[in-house]
Design an enzyme around this catalytic site. Structure first.
Site, PDB file in Angstrom:
ATOM      1  N   HIS A  51      36.910  27.471  45.700  1.00 24.73           N
ATOM      2  CA  HIS A  51      38.358  27.719  45.681  1.00 24.73           C
ATOM      3  C   HIS A  51      38.635  29.194  45.880  1.00 24.73           C
ATOM      4  CE1 HIS A  51      42.471  26.587  45.043  1.00 24.73           C
ATOM      5  NE2 HIS A  51      42.632  27.482  44.075  1.00 24.73           N
ATOM      6  N   TYR A 116      47.714  28.923  52.260  1.00 22.63           N
ATOM      7  CA  TYR A 116      49.114  28.526  52.367  1.00 22.63           C
ATOM      8  C   TYR A 116      50.033  29.616  52.910  1.00 22.63           C
ATOM      9  CZ  TYR A 116      49.228  30.555  47.600  1.00 22.63           C
ATOM     10  OH  TYR A 116      49.094  31.367  46.490  1.00 22.63           O
ATOM     11  N   HIS A 263      40.977  23.243  39.018  1.00 19.49           N
ATOM     12  CA  HIS A 263      41.334  23.560  37.632  1.00 19.49           C
ATOM     13  C   HIS A 263      41.205  22.325  36.726  1.00 19.49           C
ATOM     14  CE1 HIS A 263      42.540  27.435  39.065  1.00 19.49           C
ATOM     15  NE2 HIS A 263      43.557  26.952  39.754  1.00 19.49           N
ATOM     16  N   ASP A 314      38.896  31.898  43.222  1.00 18.59           N
ATOM     17  CA  ASP A 314      40.347  31.742  43.168  1.00 18.59           C
ATOM     18  C   ASP A 314      41.092  33.018  43.512  1.00 18.59           C
ATOM     19  OD1 ASP A 314      42.902  30.836  42.706  1.00 18.59           O
ATOM     20  OD2 ASP A 314      42.537  30.102  40.687  1.00 18.59           O
TER      21      ASP A 314
END
Length: 447
Positions: A51, A116, A263, A314
């Protein structure tokens, strides 16, 4: 063809002594016993980072001042939105390239990029609608890291269906636009690039849109989603969908080994068991979850249920698989008041258990043949620095525990992806040039 001779080769069952493999065109073509040559190495499979939001590497350390007495993920998100609005394809390429160099030097050889930032800051598409995705692909190819690119579907601002805010406009697609982007990016696939999809979260993707997109995917497409990261998300999901997030997802989608739930911090026991039965992987991002105050994943219960998990960096406040694994174990120790919580059934070593599980999830989550040495697997590997202080006198019984729990000095000497040596003596071969571009980009972003 080249043959690698290892003094110690890591396998799912632990160290294999005096072993090696032959690789050709980026793949392992034969695993074999071998006599080690002088100075033969200790070799591990490359580690997958499940991630990543590459752009957030540029804001690491810049969200640590209190903005509200009850600072949380939700106040951090406002800072992140402001920073995200500054990126264009050139700055994204420079920041992602620096990040991927840091990942490779740390031992990550594959990255799942949960992407994104699709459009310009005002929400208008670039002339090339894939321009931001192409910046990430170029960064991966420039640095040599193996990538699973996950373009994100992001449609709504909450479970109540509210429209995206002005700052969220650059994230948004309708279903047809998103599927067109996915098809376009699939045309870029090669041996080191796989394209999957990400559903940003249940709050950002309406149920009908989720079902439509999933029905259009080719078999074995990796599907990732943020889920149950924050308690308010759980509360809103129960209020508006009548079920907890993971509970709702398992009841409304065919969740299987192609899925990665990012998560999944806040679970009840039924959800723990449901994820394990589904075969999905949980991507645990320990350092980011700590930084944001998210909470701790229920690791022991998940292991007892037979669940699959891996790690991600992340937001990149740390880019170290060692730190992710170490603090996954330490967090569990702090809440249970016990030690060696992550130990499974195959070994009594916490370090070996952590490494085994993180490697075992890599292939299903990334869609690449990574995480283990076998005929046909990707030729991605790490060579440990046997001269590092933590390895003085190391044996096969304690070497991995020393790697994970004996300090912060880097212990990786070489990193190879698809048979190519990218890191030598701990340094990426393009480190200086990539850092120069990163430095210029940071000055632009911070101006």
């Amino acid at each position: 063809m080249e043959t690698l001779h290892a003094e110690r080769l890591w396998t799912p069952g632990g160290w294999r002594i005096d072993a090696g493999f032959t690789h050709d065109a980026g793949r392992i073509v034969e695993c074999e016993g071998a006599q080690p040559s002088e100075g033969a190495a200790w070799v591990l499979p490359g580690i997958a980072n499940l991630h990543s939001h590459a752009f957030q590497r540029a804001m690491a350390g810049l969200a640590e001042r209190q903005t509200h007495p009850q600072d949380s993920f939700w106040t951090w998100r406002e800072t992140m939105y402001r920073f995200a609005a500054r990126f264009d394809p050139d700055t994204l390429h420079a920041v992602a390239s620096q990040l991927y160099v840091e990942m490779l030097e740390a031992g990550y050889t594959t990255v799942c990029e949960f992407h994104y930032l699709h459009h310009s800051p005002d929400g208008r598409p670039y002339a090339d609608r894939a321009a931001m995705s192409q910046a990430l692909i170029a960064a991966a190819r420039d640095t040599g890291i193996r990538m699973t690119l996950l373009p994100v579907l992001y449609m709504r601002g909450g479970f109540d269906g509210r429209a995206l805010t002005e700052r969220q406009q650059r994230f948004g697609h309708d279903v047809d636009q998103f599927l067109n982007l996915f098809d376009m990016l699939r045309g870029e696939e090669d041996d080191t690039l796989r394209v999957g999809i990400a559903l940003h979260s249940l709050r950002a993707v309406p149920p009908d849109a989720m079902k439509t997109v999933l029905a259009e995917l080719p078999p074995d497409t990796p599907v990732h989603t943020h889920i149950a990261e924050q308690l308010p998300e759980v509360v809103d999901c129960v209020a508006l969908r009548g079920a907890r997030p993971v509970e709702w997802l398992l009841a409304n989608a065919n969740v299987d080994r192609n899925w990665t739930l990012v998560h999944a911090t806040h679970l009840d026991q039924a959800e723990v068991e449901g994820i394990a039965r589904s075969g999905a992987t949980v991507a645990i991002c320990t350092t980011t979850e700590a930084n944001l105050g998210d909470g701790l994943f229920p690791l022991r219960a998940f292991l007892e249920a037979g669940g699959s998990w891996g790690i991600g960096s992340d937001s990149h406040i740390s880019v170290s698989p060692i730190e992710e694994l170490r603090w996954l174990e330490y967090g569990q120790r702090l809440v249970t008041h016990h030690r060696n919580v992550s130990v499974g059934t195959a070994t009594t070593s916490a370090g070996e258990s952590l490494l085994h599980d993180a490697l075992a999830s890599a292939e299903a989550s990334t869609g690449h043949a990574v995480g283990c040495f076998y005929n046909g697997a990707a030729a991605d590997w790490l060579m440990l620095d046997r001269d590092a202080p933590q390895f003085i006198g190391a044996t096969t019984e304690d070497a991995i525990d020393r790697l994970i729990f004996a300090g912060n000095r880097r212990a990786i000497r070489e990193v190879h992806v698809a048979g190519n040596k990218l890191v030598h003596e701990g340094r990426h071969r393009e480190r200086e040039a990539i850092f120069a571009r990163f430095k210029q980009a940071m000055h632009t972003l911070l101006a």
